[in-house]
Design a protein around this motif. Sequence first.
Motif, PDB file in Angstrom:
ATOM      1  N   UNK B 203      25.044  34.579  36.181  1.00  0.00           N
ATOM      2  CA  UNK B 203      26.180  33.748  36.591  1.00  0.00           C
ATOM      3  C   UNK B 203      27.206  34.584  37.360  1.00  0.00           C
ATOM      4  N   UNK B 204      27.403  35.812  36.905  1.00  0.00           N
ATOM      5  CA  UNK B 204      28.355  36.706  37.568  1.00  0.00           C
ATOM      6  C   UNK B 204      27.897  37.005  38.994  1.00  0.00           C
ATOM      7  N   UNK B 205      26.593  37.207  39.157  1.00  0.00           N
ATOM      8  CA  UNK B 205      26.024  37.367  40.498  1.00  0.00           C
ATOM      9  C   UNK B 205      26.385  36.152  41.353  1.00  0.00           C
ATOM     10  N   UNK B 206      26.189  34.963  40.776  1.00  0.00           N
ATOM     11  CA  UNK B 206      26.380  33.736  41.555  1.00  0.00           C
ATOM     12  C   UNK B 206      27.828  33.507  41.989  1.00  0.00           C
ATOM     13  N   UNK B 207      28.768  33.981  41.190  1.00  0.00           N
ATOM     14  CA  UNK B 207      30.181  33.736  41.555  1.00  0.00           C
ATOM     15  C   UNK B 207      30.792  34.900  42.325  1.00  0.00           C
ATOM     16  N   UNK B 208      30.021  35.994  42.482  1.00  0.00           N
ATOM     17  CA  UNK B 208      30.599  37.196  43.093  1.00  0.00           C
ATOM     18  C   UNK B 208      30.530  37.142  44.615  1.00  0.00           C
TER      19      UNK B 208
END
Lengths: 210, 210
Positions: B203-208
Motif C-alpha cells: 500500500x505504501x508503494x501505491x501511495x508513494x
Amino acid sequence: MRDDSKKIPVAVKRRLPRYLRALGDLKKKGVEKISSGSLSDYLGYTASQIRQDLNHFGGFGQQGYGYNVEALCKEIEAILGLDRTHSIIIVGVGHLGQAMANYVEGYEKSYELVGLFDIKPALIGTEVGGIKIRSGDELEGFLKENSVDIAALCVNVESAQTVADKLAEGGVKGILNFAVTDLDLPEGVKVENVHISEFLEILTFDISDR
Amino acid sequence: MRDDSKKIPVAVKRRLPRYLRALGDLKKKGVEKISSGSLSDYLGYTASQIRQDLNHFGGFGQQGYGYNVEALCKEIEAILGLDRTHSIIIVGVGHLGQAMANYVEGYEKSYELVGLFDIKPALIGTEVGGIKIRSGDELEGFLKENSVDIAALCVNVESAQTVADKLAEGGVKGILNFAVTDLDLPEGVKVENVHISEFLEILTFDISDR
C-alpha cells in the motif's frame, strides 16, 4: 520522481516486500553481496526471474559479482516508499487494531502512528502505544487538521464503507482494509485488502479432500 | 471425491471466497438467480471471466437463465470445504490470535475452535471464547490426542519455525501463518501466509510519489 519505477508490474511489486525481507536477513547475517543464484536458493524464485524483477529498478547486479545487499536493500526500501515517514491512523481499536498498532511500531522510521479511533466508550480515552484512543466522532475533524497518509480500517463490515468515505473525504491516500467487504472509493484513494477469513477459506480448500 | 475440482487453477481458487461472499450478499437480499453480466457488475470481473471461472466446477449457468444463487453458493462452499467442520487451534493468543478467534467464531459450521496455546503465564488458564488457553508446552501432547486440521500461527518470527515443526509433526494439515517468515514444512502440510506488514508495504508503494 522516477518515472521508470511507475512501470513496475503488479506481480513484481507484490514480490518487493519479500525481497526486502530476504535482503534484510542477509544483511543481519553479514552478507555483503549475493548472486541471483544464491538469492534464488534463498527465496525459491528462479535466478532468471530474480534478474528480471530486479532489472525493473536499475539493474543493480554486475556480471560475475552479484548484488550488493546493502545497496539493493536501500533501493527497494526507496521504491516501496519506506525510506520516508508516512502518517498512519487506525480506525477500530479492537484486537485487530491493536495488533496493527504493534506492526506499525515494528518499523524504525517508515510509519508514524498519529491517531487511534473507536466508538466503544470503554476504549475512548485509553491509550495504546502511548496514543490516546479518540471517539470515532472526532475522525472528520482530525482529518481536517492533520495530514494522514494511511488508515488501517479495522471496523466491522457494516461500518466500513461509511468510515472509508470519511477517510477519502479527509484526504487519506491509502486504506489497509481488514473489513471483509469491497470498498467503493474515489480513484485517487488506494486500497489494499487484508481479508483474513478469505485466506482461511483458501487454506481450507487446500487441505480438503474432494 | 471430485477429481475434476483438483484441477481448479490457483487464480480461480483465490477468487472463490469473493464469489461466495457476493453470492451470500445476494442471497440475503433475496436474489434467486443472477446472470454472469449482473454478477460482473457486482464483482468487477468480466462476465466472460465469471463464466470461465464457474465452468471449472460444473457449469451451473443455463443459457438465458443465469446462475441459481443458492445452488451456486452451496457448490462453492462444498468446493472450498466449508460444508464440513474443520478443527482449528490458535497458537499465540495475543491481539492477533484473539482477532483470529473472532473470525473463526463468525462461521456457523465450517470451523470448530478446539484449542488455544500461549507461553505467557498471565494468559495460560484464562479463557477466550469459552476455550481455556493452554501452555505452549502442552501443544505436542494435545496434537497426539486430538486431530487438528488447521492451526493459526500467531507467534513471533523467532518461534514460528519451531512451532510449525511441532504442528507438522503432530499431523496438522494446514497452517495459517501470520509470522512474517517463510516456513519450511513437509510437502503434505499446506501453508497460507498472511503477512500483514507486507500488505502495508505494498500500500505504501501505491501511495508513494516516485
